[in-house]
Design an enzyme around this catalytic site. Structure first.
Site, short mmCIF file in Angstrom:
data_model
loop_
_atom_site.label_atom_id
_atom_site.label_comp_id
_atom_site.label_asym_id
_atom_site.label_seq_id
_atom_site.Cartn_x
_atom_site.Cartn_y
_atom_site.Cartn_z
N CYS A 61 151.95 25.59 93.16
CA CYS A 61 150.73 26.42 93.14
C CYS A 61 149.78 25.87 91.97
CB CYS A 61 151.12 27.97 92.97
SG CYS A 61 149.75 28.87 93.08
N GLU A 93 146.96 17.38 103.92
CA GLU A 93 145.83 16.68 104.76
C GLU A 93 146.45 16.13 106.18
OE1 GLU A 93 142.44 16.36 104.03
OE2 GLU A 93 143.16 17.83 102.70
N GLY A 138 150.20 22.46 107.35
CA GLY A 138 149.43 23.82 106.75
C GLY A 138 147.97 23.90 107.40
#
Length: 337
Positions: free
Chosen positions: A98, A201, A223
């Site tokens: 994170c 990506e 994602g």
């Protein structure tokens, strides 16, 4: 090819996990991170993040959900992992990636990539605290400021007992800016004996194939690309199986899922969050679907739940309109082209 659904705080939560796994193609999900400080969290906190724990740690579509913890104190992480393990998760994932400043300021997430020894201590504490049959995996970035310690960090996770490693192919400093540096992942793969999952990506089938080729990973984590195109995992699977001509998921196929999403949002989230969550999803889907652009432009100024509910119902029936005309319910123009 193994396809995982990424955790994304404030976006890819249990509501969207439910809907996206209904579309299909996903092997496993990971929850949003549950932040561990010095407190032993009650069961209700774990269940709030992962209501799938009440369903055998699976979404309603039957896809397993692994719980993710974020923290830097080995004792607190171990104690909370043990309590979480009693609720029957599919596994426990540890967040070392994170990039949020508030998290890094307190020594969590990507901040630990500067201290491989502490990573090993945290992973080992969690591994010891949970039953041997329960998988303990980890997610990392390529580093904090640079990639200088990426091998040492991966080796620390392996030494601590992690059984799998997801690599988000950017540093903390890179944030979420493209590109993702998939070419760095082979060095990590060479440094450990763990299965490595590539992340970052992957927006299209072409991205997925290129990521697999460059990274050498047969497992990918999707994602934002999966949020923008809920049929992405299915499309990747079709190409991987040698069926590139398979019919892709169309906008019309997604209309029942948009309606289900809105219903879940209204049932499970606070009123102040509801309209924003629908807009957030449509905002990403307009990257892939022209109809998503029209839908987003229509709802972006709406706040009244009843009005949005009526519009969603009309959308399913092919009667929804925008200021520029009807929102089509038929085949995506992008796919038709």
């Amino acid at each position: 090819m193994t396809l995982l659904l990424a955790p994304m705080e404030g976006l890819l939560d249990f509501v969207l996990r439910d809907v996206l796994t209904r579309v299909g193609g996903v092997d496993r999900c990971v929850s949003e991170f549950i932040r561990i400080t010095g407190t032993l969290l009650p069961d209700k906190v774990f269940l709030r993040y992962i209501p799938e724990l009440r369903n055998g740690s699976r979404t309603l579509a039957g896809v397993p959900v692994r719980a993710q913890l974020l923290g830097s104190d080995p004792v607190s992480m171990a104690e909370n992992a043990a309590r979480l393990a009693a609720l029957g998760p599919e596994g426990i994932d540890l967040n070392f990636g994170c990039p949020a400043k508030v998290v890094n300021r307190h020594g969590g997430g990507a901040a630990l990539l500067q201290e491989p020894e502490r990573i090993a201590t945290v992973v080992a504490a969690v591994r010891r605290a949970v039953p041997a049959h329960l998988p303990v995996s980890a997610k990392m970035r390529l580093g904090f400021h640079d990639t200088g310690l990426m091998r040492e960090c991966a080796q620390a996770m392996e030494a601590g007992g992690a059984c799998e490693l997801v690599v988000h192919a950017r540093t903390k400093v890179d944030g979420y800016r493209p590109p993702a540096y998939w070419e760095q992942i082979p060095a990590i793969r060479a440094a450990v004996a763990l299965p490595v999952v590539a992340n970052g990506e992957i927006w299209t089938v072409a991205d997925a194939l290129r990521c697999r080729e460059v990274s050498g990973c047969d497992a990918l984590m999707l994602g934002r690309g999966m949020v923008a195109d809920p049929g992405l995992a299915r499309a990747i699977r079709a190409v991987d199986a040698g069926l590139p001509g398979s019919d892709p998921v169309q906008w019309s196929d997604l209309l029942p899922h948009i309606a289900a999403f809105w219903q879940l949002v209204c049932d499970d989230l606070e009123p102040r969050q509801r309209a924003g969550r629908l807009k957030q999803w449509l905002n990403l889907m307009r990257r892939r679907f022209p109809e998503g652009e029209a839908a987003y432009q229509h709802v972006r100024t709406m706040t009244d739940q009843r009005a949005i509910s009526a519009w969603v119902a009309a959308l399913q029936e092919g009667q929804a309109t925008t200021a520029g005309g009807p929102v089509p319910a038929g085949r995506s123009a992008a796919a038709a082209a």
